[in-house]
Design an enzyme around this catalytic site. Structure first.
Site, mmCIF file in Angstrom:
data_model
loop_
_atom_site.group_PDB
_atom_site.id
_atom_site.type_symbol
_atom_site.label_atom_id
_atom_site.label_comp_id
_atom_site.label_asym_id
_atom_site.label_seq_id
_atom_site.Cartn_x
_atom_site.Cartn_y
_atom_site.Cartn_z
ATOM 1 C CE LYS A 139 -3.719 -2.482 2.311
ATOM 2 N NZ LYS A 139 -4.421 -2.857 3.525
ATOM 3 C CG ASP B 271 -10.311 -0.351 5.119
ATOM 4 O OD1 ASP B 271 -9.974 -0.848 4.034
ATOM 5 O OD2 ASP B 271 -9.589 -0.360 6.137
ATOM 6 C CD GLN C 73 -3.611 -4.566 6.593
ATOM 7 O OE1 GLN C 73 -3.726 -3.541 5.922
ATOM 8 N NE2 GLN C 73 -3.958 -5.743 6.117
HETATM 9 N N1 GUN Z 1 -7.006 -6.925 6.109
HETATM 10 C C1 GUN Z 1 -7.306 -7.670 5.016
HETATM 11 N N2 GUN Z 1 -7.989 -6.939 4.109
HETATM 12 C C2 GUN Z 1 -8.130 -5.710 4.641
HETATM 13 C C3 GUN Z 1 -8.758 -4.500 4.170
HETATM 14 O O1 GUN Z 1 -9.327 -4.422 3.080
HETATM 15 N N3 GUN Z 1 -8.673 -3.440 5.025
HETATM 16 C C4 GUN Z 1 -8.064 -3.503 6.239
HETATM 17 N N4 GUN Z 1 -8.067 -2.407 7.001
HETATM 18 N N5 GUN Z 1 -7.481 -4.610 6.703
HETATM 19 C C5 GUN Z 1 -7.520 -5.697 5.907
#
Ligand code: GUN
Length: 284
Positions: free
Chosen positions: A49, A116, A93
């Site tokens: 990311k 998200d 995360q």
């Molecule tokens: N862990 C796995 N996929 C995601 C996601 O799309 N967002 C977040 N914040 N954590 C994750």
């Protein structure tokens, strides 16, 4: 002949277009990612990311807490980030360690910075037919990929295996919004194959070897959201790719399918939140 749903190619196209838009801004969007602990998979995702954001000119701030961090410390940090005008988007995360109540943490994020789309306000809007600030990244990426290949969802039976808040539940609602008939299956579902055999579009988001060719209707579309390492250390998805490819009309590979699209969606969402906070129309 099966067609591959190429997430890498579409990601590159989307990000190239997004970069042009970001290049034109004098102030740049910013994304803050909070990682707790040392989960190796989470570390890889978070680094991807960060790298992608930086390539686009999105400022990325990474905050890495030890596993021992308290819920209160995290809540205080989120409060600070909510009030920080230099931060447009906040991502915590997941998963978080068991001593932290994940819902408390997500609920503390300001909905207008919730990249998200996981806060109660944004999910509530999604589930009640209103427009959230942004849509959850993985289902959004899946839809962008299906749209790219002109895969019609209206009136189709979409079967989703997995009922997580991150993928299964928001994906179901977003498919309903496209007038699909949606079935969600999960670990307590009886006779899973009887249901998956009726799917025009099968989405598997489980994280284990699960979907085989004898569970599918010929010419269905298969979207593999699972990603994990098998016993030999190879990255793979939920779907038995080689055999399923002989029966499906479209299939998303792992790696290279939904994963890159999730990151592309995260970048779009960061940009969209920046534009909303700066009261401009994003045009995406
Ligand atoms: N862990 C796995 N996929 C995601 C996601 O799309 N967002 C977040 N914040 N954590 C994750």
């Amino acid at each position: 002949m099966v067609e591959i749903l190429d997430g890498k190619k579409l990601r590159d196209e989307i990000l190239a277009e997004l970069k042009l838009k970001i290049d034109m801004l004098d102030k740049k969007p910013s994304l803050c990612v909070i990682l707790v602990g040392e989960n190796p998979a989470s570390k890889i995702y978070v680094n991807n990311k960060k790298k992608t954001a930086e390539k686009l000119g999105i400022k990325s701030v990474m905050i890495n807490y030890p596993k021992s961090v308290t819920e209160n410390e995290l809540l205080e940090k989120i409060k600070e980030l909510n009030n920080d005008v230099n931060i447009n988007a906040i991502l915590v995360q997941l998963p978080l360690p068991a001593h932290i109540n994940c819902q408390n943490i997500i609920s503390a994020i300001s909905p207008i910075k919730d990249v998200d789309g996981f806060t109660p306000e944004n999910l509530g809007k999604l589930f009640s037919g209103q427009t959230p600030y942004v849509y959850p990244c993985t289902p959004k990426g899946m839809l962008l990929l299906l749209d790219k290949y002109n895969i019609e969802l209206d009136g189709k039976h979409v079967v989703i295996v997995g009922r997580s808040n991150i993928v299964g539940k928001p994906a179901a609602q977003m498919m309903l919004n496209r007038n699909a008939t949606v079935t969600i299956c999960h670990s307590h579902t009886k006779n899973l194959a009887d249901i998956t055999k009726t799917a025009d579009v099968l989405i598997s988001a489980v994280g284990e070897k699960l979907i085989e060719d004898n569970m599918l209707k010929p010419n269905c579309v298969v979207v593999d959201v699972g990603i994990f390492k098998d016993n030999s250390g190879k990255t793979r998805g939920d779907v038995e790719f080689d055999t399923v490819s002989r029966i499906a009309s479209y299939i998303s590979p792992v790696p290279g399918g939904v994963g890159p699209m999730t990151i592309a969606s995260l970048m779009i969402n960061t940009f969209e939140l920046f534009m909303i906070q700066n009261k401009r129309s994003s045009g995406i």
